[in-house]
Motif scaffolding. Structure first.
Motif, short mmCIF file in Angstrom:
data_model
loop_
_atom_site.label_atom_id
_atom_site.label_comp_id
_atom_site.label_asym_id
_atom_site.label_seq_id
_atom_site.Cartn_x
_atom_site.Cartn_y
_atom_site.Cartn_z
N ILE A 111 0.84 -1.19 0.00
CA ILE A 111 0.00 0.00 0.00
C ILE A 111 0.88 1.26 0.00
O ILE A 111 0.52 2.28 -0.58
CB ILE A 111 -0.98 -0.01 1.19
CG1 ILE A 111 -1.97 -1.17 1.04
CG2 ILE A 111 -1.75 1.30 1.30
CD1 ILE A 111 -2.79 -1.47 2.28
N ALA A 112 2.06 1.18 0.63
CA ALA A 112 2.98 2.32 0.65
C ALA A 112 3.56 2.58 -0.75
O ALA A 112 3.69 3.74 -1.16
CB ALA A 112 4.11 2.08 1.64
N HIS A 113 3.92 1.54 -1.47
CA HIS A 113 4.51 1.72 -2.80
C HIS A 113 4.56 0.37 -3.53
O HIS A 113 5.55 -0.36 -3.40
CB HIS A 113 5.91 2.32 -2.69
CG HIS A 113 6.39 2.94 -3.95
ND1 HIS A 113 6.63 2.23 -5.10
CD2 HIS A 113 6.66 4.23 -4.25
CE1 HIS A 113 7.04 3.05 -6.05
NE2 HIS A 113 7.06 4.27 -5.55
N PRO A 114 3.53 0.03 -4.29
CA PRO A 114 3.46 -1.28 -4.94
C PRO A 114 4.67 -1.62 -5.81
O PRO A 114 5.14 -2.76 -5.79
CB PRO A 114 2.19 -1.18 -5.80
CG PRO A 114 1.40 -0.08 -5.21
CD PRO A 114 2.36 0.86 -4.57
N GLN A 115 5.19 -0.65 -6.55
CA GLN A 115 6.31 -0.92 -7.46
C GLN A 115 7.59 -1.32 -6.72
O GLN A 115 8.43 -2.00 -7.27
CB GLN A 115 6.59 0.31 -8.34
CG GLN A 115 5.50 0.59 -9.36
CD GLN A 115 5.56 -0.36 -10.54
OE1 GLN A 115 6.61 -0.91 -10.88
NE2 GLN A 115 4.43 -0.56 -11.17
N ARG A 116 7.73 -0.90 -5.47
CA ARG A 116 8.91 -1.29 -4.69
C ARG A 116 8.79 -2.73 -4.21
O ARG A 116 9.79 -3.41 -4.02
CB ARG A 116 9.11 -0.37 -3.50
CG ARG A 116 9.62 0.98 -3.90
CD ARG A 116 9.98 1.81 -2.68
NE ARG A 116 10.27 3.17 -3.12
CZ ARG A 116 9.95 4.25 -2.44
NH1 ARG A 116 9.34 4.14 -1.27
NH2 ARG A 116 10.24 5.44 -2.91
N VAL A 117 7.57 -3.19 -3.97
CA VAL A 117 7.36 -4.56 -3.50
C VAL A 117 7.51 -5.55 -4.64
O VAL A 117 8.17 -6.57 -4.50
CB VAL A 117 5.98 -4.70 -2.82
CG1 VAL A 117 5.70 -6.14 -2.39
CG2 VAL A 117 5.88 -3.77 -1.62
N VAL A 118 6.89 -5.23 -5.77
CA VAL A 118 6.95 -6.10 -6.94
C VAL A 118 7.25 -5.23 -8.17
O VAL A 118 6.32 -4.76 -8.84
CB VAL A 118 5.64 -6.89 -7.14
CG1 VAL A 118 5.73 -7.79 -8.38
CG2 VAL A 118 5.31 -7.73 -5.92
N PRO A 119 8.53 -5.01 -8.45
CA PRO A 119 8.86 -4.25 -9.65
C PRO A 119 8.27 -4.95 -10.88
O PRO A 119 8.32 -6.17 -10.99
CB PRO A 119 10.39 -4.29 -9.70
CG PRO A 119 10.80 -4.53 -8.28
CD PRO A 119 9.71 -5.41 -7.70
N GLY A 120 7.64 -4.18 -11.73
CA GLY A 120 7.02 -4.76 -12.92
C GLY A 120 5.53 -4.98 -12.79
O GLY A 120 4.88 -5.36 -13.77
N THR A 121 4.97 -4.75 -11.60
CA THR A 121 3.53 -4.87 -11.47
C THR A 121 2.86 -3.79 -12.31
O THR A 121 3.43 -2.72 -12.51
CB THR A 121 3.07 -4.76 -10.00
OG1 THR A 121 1.65 -4.92 -9.96
CG2 THR A 121 3.43 -3.42 -9.39
N LYS A 122 1.67 -4.07 -12.81
CA LYS A 122 0.97 -3.05 -13.59
C LYS A 122 0.23 -2.06 -12.71
O LYS A 122 -0.32 -1.09 -13.20
CB LYS A 122 0.04 -3.69 -14.62
CG LYS A 122 -1.11 -4.49 -14.07
CD LYS A 122 -1.89 -5.13 -15.21
CE LYS A 122 -2.83 -6.18 -14.72
NZ LYS A 122 -3.47 -6.90 -15.81
N MET A 123 0.25 -2.27 -11.40
CA MET A 123 -0.39 -1.32 -10.50
C MET A 123 0.52 -0.11 -10.38
O MET A 123 1.58 -0.17 -9.76
CB MET A 123 -0.65 -1.94 -9.13
CG MET A 123 -1.45 -1.03 -8.23
SD MET A 123 -2.02 -1.91 -6.79
CE MET A 123 -2.38 -0.55 -5.72
N ILE A 124 0.09 1.01 -10.96
CA ILE A 124 0.93 2.20 -11.01
C ILE A 124 0.60 3.21 -9.92
O ILE A 124 1.17 4.28 -9.87
CB ILE A 124 0.83 2.88 -12.39
CG1 ILE A 124 -0.62 3.25 -12.70
CG2 ILE A 124 1.42 1.99 -13.47
CD1 ILE A 124 -0.78 4.14 -13.91
N TYR A 125 -0.31 2.86 -9.02
CA TYR A 125 -0.69 3.76 -7.94
C TYR A 125 0.56 4.11 -7.13
O TYR A 125 1.35 3.23 -6.78
CB TYR A 125 -1.74 3.08 -7.05
CG TYR A 125 -2.22 3.94 -5.93
CD1 TYR A 125 -3.05 5.02 -6.19
CD2 TYR A 125 -1.84 3.70 -4.62
CE1 TYR A 125 -3.49 5.85 -5.16
CE2 TYR A 125 -2.29 4.52 -3.59
CZ TYR A 125 -3.11 5.58 -3.87
OH TYR A 125 -3.54 6.40 -2.86
N PRO A 126 0.77 5.40 -6.83
CA PRO A 126 2.00 5.80 -6.13
C PRO A 126 2.06 5.39 -4.67
O PRO A 126 3.13 5.39 -4.08
CB PRO A 126 1.99 7.33 -6.26
CG PRO A 126 0.56 7.70 -6.41
CD PRO A 126 -0.08 6.54 -7.15
#
Length: 146
Positions: A111-126
Motif C-alpha cells: 500500500i505504501a509503494h506497490p512498485q517497490r514490493v513487486v517491480p514490474g507490477t501493472k499497478m501504477i498507484y503511487p
C-alpha cells in the motif's frame, strides 16, 4: 481533458476519504512516539479504513461477489497467497512470480509503494504515505477476510 477530469475526481476522492472523525490524534497518541506497524495495527480502525479504501475503489472492490475491475476484487485477500485472489484477473508475470502472502507487513509495504514490493507490477498507484492510513486500510481488508 479526460485525464484532467480523472485527476480532479481522484483529488475529490482523496479529500472525501480523509473526512470523518476517526479519532486520529487519540489513536496516534495511544500508538506512542515513532510507532511500529504492530503498534499502529493495535489502534487501527477498520471503519476508518473502509473510508480510506475509497482511494483504492477506482480499481478495486472489496465486497463478496463483486467483479474484478482495473484490479482484482480484494474481498478476502488478507492472508491469501499473492496473485491468487481472482481466477479471472490477469496478473502480471512479476506478481505471479512473487512469493508470499498478503499479511499485514506485505500489505503495508504494498500500500505504501506497490512498485517497490513487486517491480514490474501493472499497478501504477503511487501509494499511501501515511502509516496510520495504511494500518486502517489493512484493518478493513482483514475484516473482509474474517
Amino acid at each position: 481533458m479526460r485525464r484532467f477530469a480523472m485527476t480532479m475526481a481522484l483529488i475529490l476522492v482523496l479529500a472525501v476519504a480523509g473526512c470523518g472523525d476517526d479519532r486520529r490524534a487519540e489513536r496516534l497518541a495511544a500508538a506512542g512516539p515513532n510507532p511500529s506497524l504492530d503498534a499502529l495495527l493495535n489502534v487501527a480502525d477498520a471503519d476508518a479504513g473502509a473510508r480510506k479504501f475509497a482511494v483504492c475503489a477506482g480499481c478495486h472492490k472489496a465486497t463478496k461477489g463483486s467483479p474484478d475491475m482495473g484490479g482484482p476484487n480484494l474481498y478476502g485477500v488478507y492472508g491469501r497467497p499473492m496473485a491468487q485472489q481472482s481466477a479471472r484477473y490477469s496478473y502480471t508475470a512479476a506478481l505471479l512470480d512473487a512469493r508470499g502472502r498478503w499479511d499485514a507487513r506485505t500489505l503495508d509495504a504494498w500500500i505504501a509503494h506497490p512498485q517497490r514490493v513487486v517491480p514490474g507490477t501493472k499497478m501504477i498507484y503511487p501509494g499511501v504515505s501515511d502509516p496510520l492510513d495504511r494500518a486502517d486500510i489493512i484493518a478493513f481488508l482483514k475484516r473482509q477476510a474474517d
